[in-house]
Design an enzyme around this catalytic site. Structure first.
Site, short mmCIF file in Angstrom:
data_model
loop_
_atom_site.label_atom_id
_atom_site.label_comp_id
_atom_site.label_asym_id
_atom_site.label_seq_id
_atom_site.Cartn_x
_atom_site.Cartn_y
_atom_site.Cartn_z
N GLY A 13 0.57 -5.06 0.67
CA GLY A 13 -0.57 -5.15 -0.23
C GLY A 13 -0.24 -5.84 -1.54
CD GLU A 37 -2.46 -7.56 2.60
OE1 GLU A 37 -2.03 -6.42 2.28
OE2 GLU A 37 -3.18 -7.74 3.58
CB ALA A 97 -0.89 -0.01 1.24
CD GLU A 119 1.59 -5.55 5.77
OE1 GLU A 119 2.34 -6.49 6.10
OE2 GLU A 119 0.93 -5.53 4.72
N1 COA Z 1 4.58 3.23 -0.51
C1 COA Z 1 4.98 4.39 -1.04
N2 COA Z 1 6.14 4.52 -1.72
C2 COA Z 1 6.92 3.44 -1.86
C3 COA Z 1 6.56 2.19 -1.30
C4 COA Z 1 5.33 2.11 -0.61
N3 COA Z 1 4.88 0.96 -0.09
N4 COA Z 1 7.54 1.30 -1.59
C5 COA Z 1 8.47 1.97 -2.29
N5 COA Z 1 8.10 3.26 -2.45
C6 COA Z 1 8.83 4.33 -3.15
C7 COA Z 1 9.99 4.84 -2.33
O1 COA Z 1 9.57 5.77 -1.37
C8 COA Z 1 10.84 5.45 -3.42
O2 COA Z 1 10.28 6.68 -3.79
P1 COA Z 1 11.25 8.00 -4.00
O3 COA Z 1 12.16 7.61 -5.15
O4 COA Z 1 10.28 9.09 -4.35
O5 COA Z 1 11.97 8.17 -2.71
C9 COA Z 1 10.64 4.50 -4.59
O6 COA Z 1 9.41 3.82 -4.33
C10 COA Z 1 11.73 3.46 -4.73
O7 COA Z 1 11.84 2.75 -3.51
P2 COA Z 1 13.22 2.61 -2.67
O8 COA Z 1 12.85 2.39 -1.25
O9 COA Z 1 14.11 3.76 -2.98
O10 COA Z 1 13.82 1.28 -3.32
P3 COA Z 1 14.84 0.26 -2.61
O11 COA Z 1 15.31 -0.63 -3.71
O12 COA Z 1 15.84 0.99 -1.81
O13 COA Z 1 13.94 -0.59 -1.60
C11 COA Z 1 11.99 -1.84 -0.91
C12 COA Z 1 12.91 -1.44 -2.09
C13 COA Z 1 10.78 -2.57 -1.53
C14 COA Z 1 12.72 -2.76 0.03
C15 COA Z 1 11.52 -0.57 -0.17
O14 COA Z 1 11.02 0.35 -1.13
C16 COA Z 1 10.46 -0.81 0.87
O15 COA Z 1 10.73 -1.32 1.92
N6 COA Z 1 9.18 -0.40 0.57
C17 COA Z 1 8.11 -0.46 1.51
C18 COA Z 1 7.62 -1.89 1.67
C19 COA Z 1 6.51 -1.95 2.69
O16 COA Z 1 6.69 -1.71 3.87
N7 COA Z 1 5.30 -2.31 2.21
C20 COA Z 1 4.16 -2.47 3.06
C21 COA Z 1 3.38 -1.22 3.17
S1 COA Z 1 1.98 -1.44 4.26
#
Ligand code: COA
Length: 258
Positions: free
Chosen positions: A110, A113, A65, A133
């Site tokens: 999500g 999911e 999400a 989460e």
């Molecule tokens: N919501 C909003 N933005 C997200 C996102 C999310 N769930 N997951 C990634 N993004 C965005 C990042 O903020 C970043 O945006 P920016 O370039 O404007 O800063 C972009 O996507 C790229 O992500 P980034 O974190 O820089 O990539 P990474 O390779 O370093 O890490 C992940 C990849 C997937 C490990 C990391 O993005 C992450 O942990 N995301 C969240 C996962 C999460 O907790 N999901 C559950 C949500 S309830």
């Protein structure tokens, strides 16, 4: 036509690509609006026989999400958000047409999911699955606690849910979370070849398979009764007459979906 989705229809297979690659295809409000509209199309358009859901880019299926939309949400608003997400994913799970998730990278929160609400999953070898989460002080809200237990068993699900950890594609295959792991460039072709086969079958019977298998996990239904009734329903179809006649006449059936 959609702000956050790309769609193509090719030989009965409708491919939906979640298209926010710079945000790793995170599910914001607009994605849910678009998903519900595209599901209307899936349900209503007779030219769509089956569906692939995937993510844009080489890195992520869906990274969860959209966390930027969590800021300042009240208890009531966040509860409504979870309900909306669950309702959307139930529409995927209950679709009478097969929906396959092609997981082309991160499937987190999500995203995991969404993949789990699809009828089955195929992963590329760089895929990673998890419900992170708890790292945000949250739990899954779009059915993750339920479907993860259904698909990989309670012990494994509990560990993933409570640790917020990720598993790779090989572990997902071993756990039964995905049916196949293939190189990323072969992902869509693998799904298409399976769906090409399914699309040669009687559509009503395929839909009844989905309905009956889903009933296993629906406490309001007796799955065995759903199966009996579905079996009887199939006997009333033209396609059942065609399928049995074709077998006896040693020819391929020509199903019409009636
Ligand atoms: N919501 C909003 N933005 C997200 C996102 C999310 N769930 N997951 C990634 N993004 C965005 C990042 O903020 C970043 O945006 P920016 O370039 O404007 O800063 C972009 O996507 C790229 O992500 P980034 O974190 O820089 O990539 P990474 O390779 O370093 O890490 C992940 C990849 C997937 C490990 C990391 O993005 C992450 O942990 N995301 C969240 C996962 C999460 O907790 N999901 C559950 C949500 S309830």
């Amino acid at each position: 036509m959609y702000q956050t989705l790309l769609t193509t229809l090719d030989n009965g297979i409708f491919t939906i690509t979640i298209n926010r690659p710079d945000k790793l295809n995170a599910l914001n409000k607009q994605v849910f609006i678009d998903l519900n509209t595209v599901l209307d199309e899936v349900y209503a358009n007779a030219d769509i026989r089956s569906v692939i859901i995937t993510g844009s880019g080489a890195k992520a299926f869906v990274a969860g999400a959209d966390i930027t939309e969590f800021n300042g949400l009240s208890k009531e608003a966040s509860t409504a958000m979870a309900k909306k997400g669950q309702d959307t994913f139930f529409r995927i799970e209950r679709s009478p047409k097969p929906i396959v998730a092609c997981v082309n990278g991160f499937a987190l929160g999500g995203g995991c999911e969404l993949a789990m609400s699809s009828h089955f999953r195929i992963a590329s070898d760089n895929a990673k699955f998890g419900q992170p989460e708890v790292n945000l002080g949250l739990i899954p809200g779009y059915g993750g606690t339920q479907r993860l237990v259904q698909l990989i068993g309670k012990g494994r699900a509990m560990e993933l849910l409570m640790s917020g950890g990720m598993i790779d594609a090989a572990a997902a295959l071993q756990y039964g979370l995905v049916n196949y792991v293939v190189p990323q460039e072969e992902l869509l072709n693998k799904a298409r070849s399976i769906l090409d086969t399914i699309n040669t079958k009687a559509p009503i019977a395929v839909g009844k398979c989905i309905e009956s298998a889903n009933a296993v996990f629906d406490e309001t239904k007796n799955g065995f009764e759903v199966e009996i009734n579905s079996f009887g329903d199939c006997f009333g179809t033209d396609d059942m007459k065609e399928g049995t006649a074709a077998f006896l006449e040693k020819r391929k059936p020509n199903f019409t979906g009636k």
